[in-house]
Design an enzyme around this catalytic site. Structure first.
Site, PDB file in Angstrom:
ATOM      1  CB  SER A  69      11.588  -6.472   1.556  1.00 28.06           C
ATOM      2  OG  SER A  69      12.214  -6.703   0.392  1.00 28.06           O
TER       3      SER A  69
ATOM      4  CE  LYS B 130      14.464  -9.111  -0.151  1.00 24.09           C
ATOM      5  NZ  LYS B 130      15.783  -9.139  -0.931  1.00 24.09           N
TER       6      LYS B 130
ATOM      7  CE  LYS C 150      12.265  -3.330   4.614  1.00 21.72           C
ATOM      8  NZ  LYS C 150      11.715  -3.041   3.130  1.00 21.72           N
TER       9      LYS C 150
HETATM   10  N1  LIG Z   1      17.313  -1.921  -3.746  1.00 27.24           N
HETATM   11  C1  LIG Z   1      17.691  -3.277  -3.910  1.00 27.24           C
HETATM   12  O1  LIG Z   1      18.383  -3.592  -3.984  1.00 27.24           O
HETATM   13  C2  LIG Z   1      16.466  -4.055  -3.299  1.00 27.24           C
HETATM   14  C3  LIG Z   1      15.228  -3.613  -2.685  1.00 27.24           C
HETATM   15  N2  LIG Z   1      14.369  -4.516  -2.265  1.00 27.24           N
HETATM   16  C4  LIG Z   1      12.872  -4.213  -1.579  1.00 27.24           C
HETATM   17  O2  LIG Z   1      12.254  -3.504  -2.399  1.00 27.24           O
HETATM   18  C5  LIG Z   1      11.260  -2.292  -1.824  1.00 27.24           C
HETATM   19  C6  LIG Z   1      11.916  -0.994  -2.799  1.00 27.24           C
HETATM   20  O3  LIG Z   1      13.211  -0.834  -2.691  1.00 27.24           O
HETATM   21  P1  LIG Z   1      13.825   0.182  -3.570  1.00 27.24           P
HETATM   22  O4  LIG Z   1      13.070   0.325  -4.787  1.00 27.24           O
HETATM   23  O5  LIG Z   1      15.209   0.038  -3.160  1.00 27.24           O
HETATM   24  O6  LIG Z   1      13.289   1.544  -2.644  1.00 27.24           O
HETATM   25  P2  LIG Z   1      13.099   3.076  -3.249  1.00 27.24           P
HETATM   26  O7  LIG Z   1      13.028   3.992  -1.955  1.00 27.24           O
HETATM   27  O8  LIG Z   1      14.249   3.209  -4.355  1.00 27.24           O
HETATM   28  O9  LIG Z   1      11.683   2.986  -4.102  1.00 27.24           O
HETATM   29  C7  LIG Z   1      10.482   3.036  -3.242  1.00 27.24           C
HETATM   30  C8  LIG Z   1       9.793   4.255  -4.025  1.00 27.24           C
HETATM   31  O10 LIG Z   1       8.295   4.383  -3.518  1.00 27.24           O
HETATM   32  C9  LIG Z   1       8.232   5.536  -3.298  1.00 27.24           C
HETATM   33  N3  LIG Z   1       7.169   5.789  -2.349  1.00 27.24           N
HETATM   34  C10 LIG Z   1       7.581   5.818  -0.962  1.00 27.24           C
HETATM   35  N4  LIG Z   1       6.436   6.336  -0.046  1.00 27.24           N
HETATM   36  C11 LIG Z   1       5.328   6.321  -1.131  1.00 27.24           C
HETATM   37  C12 LIG Z   1       3.911   6.421  -0.908  1.00 27.24           C
HETATM   38  N5  LIG Z   1       3.465   7.005   0.287  1.00 27.24           N
HETATM   39  N6  LIG Z   1       3.248   6.677  -2.244  1.00 27.24           N
HETATM   40  C13 LIG Z   1       3.667   6.302  -3.236  1.00 27.24           C
HETATM   41  N7  LIG Z   1       5.132   6.134  -3.373  1.00 27.24           N
HETATM   42  C14 LIG Z   1       5.754   6.010  -2.147  1.00 27.24           C
HETATM   43  C15 LIG Z   1       9.542   6.388  -3.003  1.00 27.24           C
HETATM   44  O11 LIG Z   1       9.458   7.688  -3.192  1.00 27.24           O
HETATM   45  P3  LIG Z   1      10.107   8.535  -2.169  1.00 27.24           P
HETATM   46  O12 LIG Z   1      11.687   8.194  -2.682  1.00 27.24           O
HETATM   47  O13 LIG Z   1       9.629   9.938  -2.327  1.00 27.24           O
HETATM   48  O14 LIG Z   1      10.119   8.020  -1.041  1.00 27.24           O
HETATM   49  C16 LIG Z   1      10.247   5.603  -3.991  1.00 27.24           C
HETATM   50  O15 LIG Z   1      10.200   6.027  -5.322  1.00 27.24           O
HETATM   51  C17 LIG Z   1      11.933  -2.360  -0.328  1.00 27.24           C
HETATM   52  O16 LIG Z   1      11.136  -2.921   0.126  1.00 27.24           O
HETATM   53  C18 LIG Z   1      13.118  -3.041  -0.344  1.00 27.24           C
HETATM   54  O17 LIG Z   1      13.300  -3.439   0.766  1.00 27.24           O
HETATM   55  C19 LIG Z   1      14.403  -5.782  -2.732  1.00 27.24           C
HETATM   56  C20 LIG Z   1      15.478  -6.555  -3.310  1.00 27.24           C
HETATM   57  C21 LIG Z   1      16.506  -5.474  -3.621  1.00 27.24           C
END
Ligand SMILES: NC(=O)C1=CN([C@@H]2O[C@H](COP(=O)(O)OP(=O)(O)OC[C@H]3O[C@@H](n4cnc5c(N)ncnc54)[C@H](OP(=O)(O)O)[C@@H]3O)[C@@H](O)[C@H]2O)C=CC1
Ligand SMILES: NC(=O)C1=CN([C@@H]2O[C@H](COP(=O)(O)OP(=O)(O)OC[C@H]3O[C@@H](n4cnc5c(N)ncnc54)[C@H](OP(=O)(O)O)[C@@H]3O)[C@@H](O)[C@H]2O)C=CC1
Ligand SMILES: NC(=O)C1=CN([C@@H]2O[C@H](COP(=O)(O)OP(=O)(O)OC[C@H]3O[C@@H](n4cnc5c(N)ncnc54)[C@H](OP(=O)(O)O)[C@@H]3O)[C@@H](O)[C@H]2O)C=CC1
Lengths: 303, 303, 303, 303
Positions: free
Chosen positions: A102, A176, A245
């Site tokens: 997002s 979104k 955000k």
């Molecule tokens: N959760 C939901 O219900 C929904 C989420 N979204 C969107 O989807 C996206 C992801 O959300 P979500 O899955 O919940 O988030 P999470 O925090 O669960 O997942 C994000 C992942 O990315 C990793 N990450 C962060 N920084 C880096 C980096 N520099 N390099 C590689 N990996 C990295 C994180 O690791 P670490 O934990 O170590 O930071 C984590 O494992 C967001 O933009 C959110 O707004 C959209 C719809 C619904």
């Protein structure tokens, strides 16, 4: 992304959303190269679900036909793509990045332009539906960008959900953010209504039942109020900082366009104020605690 | 309201809602005595649907076991019941008034107390669902008041819709107002989101489609935006002054309870401001015109 | 209130404001009968300042030509006047009650009507200026009510401050509430501005200095920000519950008149939300703590 | 800017504020090179006040020790400085640009960095006080930037008003925007209070008089309400688009700093909504017309 064979997919962000989405791709027969900031998360995914181990972001870039990013913010996407030894340093001409984060429309356009020079492309395809629908491959995917690009990627996208075209680059991200704005507004007004009614003597559970069969129905009355607020569990899995955000993105889109939206502005500010009060990692449904503080009243189910 | 025979029903307010509701009662075999401020409206009903002509409110009161009121406001209900030669002047001991108006809880309690002296009773049973569901007898009816009273009236109510008990006297009216608050909030934030997105370049129809399969869904995105706003017809049939009345009631319930609800307060004030700008008889969906004025932008469907 | 001799004055409410006001009357040579809910407060006043002891509210009523009330709310005024053995039970024909409480216009009209029957009168004369100007007899007094009544009471009023006529009964109370609305709005926007600037790196004290010589100046920038907020003393002596009372009165006046005022509405709701968060006895300047909570930032003077 | 002799001053923006400010400099014995987008304005100034004609922005840059800009927005400043044949193309090492425009902090920092390469400097020194105090050289000047730079320019600045140091580069612009935020908030809440009171029956002129001797006093109650609103002249000379620009700047400073300020946000949105309704060139005091539209009431002086 050539015609016949299935593309090889680098998948960055094995988080709450990314894990089940990458699993859908594997189940559909794609070769997936998972990557995450936390190596142990990648190892768990390789062990429990499958995929091909890759050593670095640059290596992932070099090995992939398609790269999917689903990361917390556009800022993180920027680091992952363009940081030292990032994906872009390895990316081949003809490769396509699908940013399912997002994200922020402006940034998305910048990213696509930056990749253009090396013959690669990027488009935005953020999702709605949460973890539950990610698991069943039934997300709503909002795809913004050039037709040809999205058409070519369609089989990959359809593995994870239904696709709606939103228009040019960044329009998926704009949509979104606006969807979440409407969702956040419905949540907030619903909670205030429950607080008003509860003090009057109405039972919160009954109120939710009535809203759900009346014109007051919205996604939060149906899927969040009983589940996460009246239960006091506050564990939907979507943290408040991510909601803030998205609301901030929506208001930036408003501001760039010169659109004044006072009700949305207050909505964002109250959510952001709640995040300041509760901390960024609080569940987004805990925004109800700010409403309770201001109301001078608490929402406890009577039953 | 005695046991065996079907009660005779005085029905006051043969308007947009009252007409189809009274028709349901007739169809179910009740004897109905229709009444309205406009005699020609009553004549039309008698001619087209049926019922028994009655000369005055006092006569209606004297002839009825049950009196149903579905009128613009509690103020009108007060006039009808307690004005000179009003219903109360004729009402028999044991008679029951069911106030299905979207009314004000405080007033409802006052009305019931005033009738108690003469051995009659009143409870509130406002409805949600609009004209369409009034016609099919599928309204949601929010019934507030003593158990025995509502139980006895249940067959009558079920003829018009499904009944949900909300609690004590006035609680139906409170719930109705709060439902409309949540509905009005979802409408307003949705319109602002469409305005922001449209200026960015998103197609309003597409946005509504996406909201409807995403977490942004609410009753207005589903049943009002394309139908009455994007079509520019603004003809839902529910005038803005009635919506503002309900929002004002909701905020009075908040105030009496000492509940502070800033987001709801702004919601009411913007709706009321729109009514001041557009006139009280404008359709409630025309509130979008205030949002457009403030935004400096108009919502026209591209298609 | 007869011509020549100085009227004897029953004075009810020997609080933060009432004490110095009653002292002004004594100094000007009036006979004053002090009364308060806390007998020890009356005893202290009799000992330190002077006056004539009176046994009960009814006795005070019977002994007074003029009764002054300066109490927390109109509700308390009602109890004092019309409660069992209240002032009204003793009041003589021709006596005048001057209600200097920051009260509610509607109630004031009711009180005056209730006293009319026994040949007594009441008008409203709330004050602005705080404890400091109460001590020096330099309050601003907003007098609402019939000309003759106010003219006759003018010598008494002038002892405590300057008098401005506001119009009919209740208009003083309306004006007082509206004055506090403007004051409260200026406070809130000023604090938010300081929070925004401080995070940017501006020094809060310097900001206040600049506002005070620029168009941003208001009573709070001049007399409250450095004194009570930046100093973190929060001890102006005017509790937040009294401010919220006045803001609520202002919004009730708005509502009765059908005037929509969205900015004022949010102002009241944020102040009331702060009172809910901080408790009713917090100093009104501590409303800054809610702004800080929402901002995620604190206002500490750098110097 | 060398030691002994008076610097030669290029002055860009001979508008409502710039004209009297440049006149102050001439009167103090400085050589002034006036420039404006409208040549006839420059000719009028040369004829009526004095100064040295200069052919182009580049020529002005080459001939000046100090360049003062007082222009509508930072965007215009950018064009003037960095557009083709702009000031920067001629500017000598050691020259100093003083941007007295109400500008945007971020941009100011960018401009200063861009000039650094060629050995020139820039700092921000926006003003408060309006046309009246510009004429008498009694403006409040908020100077942001390096100490040495501002110290050296002090004699020039003091010719136009009193100087307050705000901190680093851009801090003057931030402070100016925040000052206008507080001013705009005081205006808006004051107008709503007048609307509420007027409907109640209070005389608007009297209300302003009372606010001015009570805690409700602010710059707008003193200098704007009677003069421009109750008189219905709406001719203060400061257009609403400039006020909205400053409020937008203030909210961008808030956003960059992550400070949530809901009351300020609504303030900006209502002002911006009024500008959308009235057009950008309407006088800023005409914002009262939006409040009137929402209130359903008009503010006409009774006298
Ligand atoms: N959760 C939901 O219900 C929904 C989420 N979204 C969107 O989807 C996206 C992801 O959300 P979500 O899955 O919940 O988030 P999470 O925090 O669960 O997942 C994000 C992942 O990315 C990793 N990450 C962060 N920084 C880096 C980096 N520099 N390099 C590689 N990996 C990295 C994180 O690791 P670490 O934990 O170590 O930071 C984590 O494992 C967001 O933009 C959110 O707004 C959209 C719809 C619904
Ligand atoms: N319309 C809708 O979608 C919904 C409406 N409601 C609520 O239902 C109630 C009725 O609404 P609706 O049917 O739309 O309103 P209408 O205005 O269509 O009907 C009200 C009827 O009452 C009549 N009436 C008014 N004053 C009197 C009086 N003194 N004596 C007798 N009759 C009188 C009116 O006559 P006249 O026209 O001459 O004034 C009119 O025929 C309202 O409280 C509304 O808020 C609830 C849910 C949905
Ligand atoms: N403080 C200020 O700066 C200003 C205050 N005002 C207004 O003036 C009024 C008085 O305020 P303030 O003096 O600050 O308030 P205080 O609370 O200091 O004084 C009120 C006094 O009234 C007494 N009291 C309460 N209930 C009764 C009762 N039933 N019978 C007799 N006495 C009673 C209180 O006693 P107890 O303490 O036991 O309750 C207290 O001594 C309020 O309406 C306020 O809004 C106006 C301008 C400025």
């Amino acid at each position: 992304m050539s015609g016949g064979a299935k593309p090889r997919i680098g998948f960055i962000g094995i988080g709450a959303m990314g894990w089940p989405m990458a699993a859908c791709l594997l189940k559909a027969g794609y070769e997936v190269l998972p990557f995450d900031a936390r190596p142990e998360q990648v190892e768990a995914f390789l062990a429990e679900v499958g995929g091909t181990r890759v050593g670095s972001l640059a290596a992932l870039g070099a090995a992939s036909d398609v790269v999917i990013t689903i990361l917390p913010t556009s800022k993180v996407v920027e680091t992952v793509l363009f940081g030292p030894d990032g994906v872009a340093s390895g990316l081949r001409a003809g490769a396509v990045v699908i940013d399912m984060t997002s994200g922020v429309p402006d940034q998305t356009v910048r990213f696509a332009e930056a990749l253009e020079g090396q013959g690669a492309a990027l488009f935005d395809a953020p999702v709605s539906g949460g973890v539950a629908r990610a698991a069943t491959g039934e997300l709503t995917i909002m795809a913004g960008g050039p037709d040809a690009l999205i058409e070519a990627a369609m089989p990959v996208l359809l593995t994870m959900g239904a696709v709606i075209r939103t228009g040019g680059l960044g329009s998926g991200h704009a949509m979104k953010a606006l969807n979440n704005l409407v969702s956040a507004g419905g949540f907030l007004i619903g909670i205030e209504a429950l607080l008003i009614g509860a003090r009057f003597g109405l039972d919160p559970e009954t109120m939710v039942d009535i809203l759900n069969v009346s014109t007051g129905v919205n996604n939060s009355t149906q899927k969040k109020f009983k589940q996460f607020v009246l239960s006091r569990s506050f564990d939907s899995g979507f943290p408040i900082e991510l909601m803030v955000k998205d609301l901030t993105t929506a208001m930036e889109v408003a501001r760039s366009g010169g659109v004044n939206a006072p009700f949305s502005g207050l909505c964002r500010d109250l959510w952001a104020g709640a995040a300041a009060m509760l901390g960024p990692r609080a569940d987004h449904t805990a925004v109800a605690r700010l409403s309770e503080t201001l109301a001078g009243s608490t929402l406890e189910s009577k039953t």
